[in-house]
Design an enzyme around this catalytic site. Structure first.
Site, PDB file in Angstrom:
ATOM      1  N   GLY A 279    -114.730 -49.195  98.929  1.00  0.00           N
ATOM      2  CA  GLY A 279    -114.774 -47.919  99.442  1.00  0.00           C
ATOM      3  C   GLY A 279    -115.010 -46.988  98.174  1.00  0.00           C
ATOM      4  N   CYS A 345     -98.387 -22.340  98.171  1.00  0.00           N
ATOM      5  CA  CYS A 345     -97.133 -22.047  97.521  1.00  0.00           C
ATOM      6  C   CYS A 345     -96.148 -23.183  97.525  1.00  0.00           C
ATOM      7  CB  CYS A 345     -96.516 -21.064  98.576  1.00  0.00           C
ATOM      8  SG  CYS A 345     -97.618 -19.536  98.678  1.00  0.00           S
TER       9      CYS A 345
HETATM   10  C1  LIG Z   1    -108.292 -49.241 101.097  1.00  0.00           C
HETATM   11  C2  LIG Z   1    -108.800 -50.426 101.346  1.00  0.00           C
HETATM   12  C3  LIG Z   1    -109.981 -50.964 100.900  1.00  0.00           C
HETATM   13  C4  LIG Z   1    -110.804 -49.926  99.995  1.00  0.00           C
HETATM   14  O1  LIG Z   1    -110.287 -50.082  98.923  1.00  0.00           O
HETATM   15  P1  LIG Z   1    -111.219 -49.223  97.627  1.00  0.00           P
HETATM   16  O2  LIG Z   1    -110.301 -49.180  96.449  1.00  0.00           O
HETATM   17  O3  LIG Z   1    -111.416 -47.966  98.146  1.00  0.00           O
HETATM   18  O4  LIG Z   1    -112.209 -50.125  97.518  1.00  0.00           O
HETATM   19  C5  LIG Z   1    -110.350 -52.012 101.532  1.00  0.00           C
HETATM   20  N1  LIG Z   1    -109.857 -52.945 102.294  1.00  0.00           N
HETATM   21  C6  LIG Z   1    -108.709 -52.379 102.773  1.00  0.00           C
HETATM   22  C7  LIG Z   1    -107.969 -53.369 103.703  1.00  0.00           C
HETATM   23  C8  LIG Z   1    -108.366 -51.107 102.533  1.00  0.00           C
HETATM   24  O5  LIG Z   1    -106.798 -50.953 102.959  1.00  0.00           O
END
Ligand SMILES: *Cc1c(COP(=O)(O)O)cnc(C)c1O
Length: 421
Positions: A279, A345
């Protein structure tokens, strides 16, 4: 590498000067670069080419940036999607991501979400508990379906990252403990309605070191051997996401190439098809949060730089104490030390204290960098500020890919009951 660079003293996203976007769309606004997303996707895919016994599935972690246009960019790069809710599944499908490239993770999939995913015939359910596996099997069998699934394992490794984004320690809620994995696998593999074809892990996010991943992959390799010795057919392993990105100028993190080399070394003998769920490493440095300085207020020590973005737009500093570089869009060479805060705030609405930064006066534009992942998606309307807009740049063109949702529109969804009128 990203495509947010200074040209003629003005910060650009690809070929678009950021002041042009601020004039047209207003601030605060998230600005994403298509070329950067594509480059990151290609670098990641190239690093994993040849890993596993079939071309790997790279399933973008939708939660890091669920914007439809962003998903569409990645769909066109051949990416699948890792989703963690029915809402994310709907987004992945709306971006034309083929259902067989969709992986569904998460500890709390509801019955309705499972039914929806079964109807869409998604590629893989990542089962996070014995209880979920039983329910999934039942719901699939009731419909005469067979759900493709992997069992998520909690390998009990410390990812060495922030506690709130660590997911692979024994007391985290995710996955089945390694010690019970063989037992749970045997029970679930026997159920009608399930084709339990492999195992999955994801140990945390913003990993700055490959060692915990390597440890986890070794444990998974051992488990695959055990499961095969128990007579199970294991064809798929999902290694999750988690690779970190630099948030500070000059910071060096493991590269996708180093990650890919480690993956190949650790999985060479596994003889499985691999899935990855990146991600942040794809989206993080492909976006900035563009903001305008509302006011510079004198402080006891350093001045307060009050910007029009706040913790409701970018939650990471308030949530994790996270660092985001802050730069002027049109720096004049002078610098200052300032406390960078939003208008909300709450003292938690602080982006940085005592930060050495470019000099700013009221009305100047600035950017929080590395805001493309876990940015807009975590926004709220706290303090009735509405939802921040998002823009995607492509060369010298840009488009609004998420409208700003005004506070008034949110109020429209609320009702005062008759008995209070
Ligand atoms: C959040 C998540 C990812 C992605 O993690 P990154 O650090 O953004 O690469 C991948 N797999 C699962 C199951 C996640 O919850």
């Amino acid at each position: 590498m990203d495509h947010f660079q200074y040209r003629g003293g003005i910060l650009h996203a690809e070929d678009v000067p950021l002041p042009r976007i601020a004039d047209k769309v207003g601030t605060p606004v998230y600005v994403y670069s298509r070329a950067t997303l594509e480059r990151h996707a290609q670098v990641f895919a190239a690093a994993l080419e040849g890993a596993g016994n079939a071309p790997p599935l790279i399933a973008f972690a939708v939660k890091s940036n669920p914007n439809l246009a962003v998903l569409k960019v990645l769909q066109r790069q051949g990416f699948g999607a890792d989703v963690v809710s029915g809402g994310e599944l709907a987004r992945a499908l709306a971006a034309d991501i083929s259902p067989d490239k969709i992986v569904f993770s998460g500890v709390g999939k509801t019955r309705a979400e499972i039914e929806y995913a079964l109807e869409q015939d998604i590629g893989q359910f990542n089962i996070e508990s014995r209880e979920e596996g039983r329910e999934l099997a039942q719901l699939a069998a009731d419909r005469g379906l067979v759900a493709q699934a992997a069992l998520r394992i909690n390998p009990d490794v410390d990812a060495g990252t922030h506690d709130k984004i660590s997911t692979g320690k024994a007391d985290n809620k995710f996955g089945v403990p390694l010690s019970r994995a063989a037992d749970v696998f045997t029970e679930l593999a026997a159920l009608d309605g399930l084709s339990l074809r492999g195992v999955a892990i994801h140990i945390g996010s913003q990993l700055a070191d490959l060692a915990p991943l390597e440890t986890a992959f070794a444990k998974i390799g051992g488990l695959v051997e055990t499961l095969r010795a128990n007579g199970h057919r294991i064809t798929h392993v999902d290694l999750g996401g988690g690779l970190g990105v630099p948030y500070r100028k000059g910071e060096v993190l493991p590269s996708p190439a180093e990650y890919g080399a480690m993956v190949k070394r650790m999985t060479a003998d596994l003889d499985v098809a691999l899935t990855f769920e990146p991600g942040r490493v794809i989206a993080g440095n492909a976006g900035v949060l563009l903001t305008r300085v509302v006011r510079v207020k004198e402080g006891v020590n350093d001045p307060f730089l009050i910007v029009d973005a706040a913790m409701n737009d970018l939650a990471r500093p308030a949530l994790y104490g996270a660092w985001h570089d802050f730069d002027a869009v049109a720096p004049d060479g002078r610098t200052m030390t300032a406390n960078i805060v939003g208008p909300i705030c709450e003292t938690g609405d602080t982006f940085a204290m005592g930060r050495d930064t470019d000099a700013f006066v009221a009305g100047d534009l600035g950017v929080f960098r590395t805001a493309g992942a876990y940015g807009a998606t975590m926004a709220s309307s706290y303090n009735s500020r509405g939802f921040v807009a998002e823009v995607l740049v492509s060369e010298d063109d840009f488009a609004i890919v998420a409208d700003r949702i005004a506070a008034a529109a949110i109020m429209d969804a609320e009702r005062v009951p008759d008995w209070l009128a």
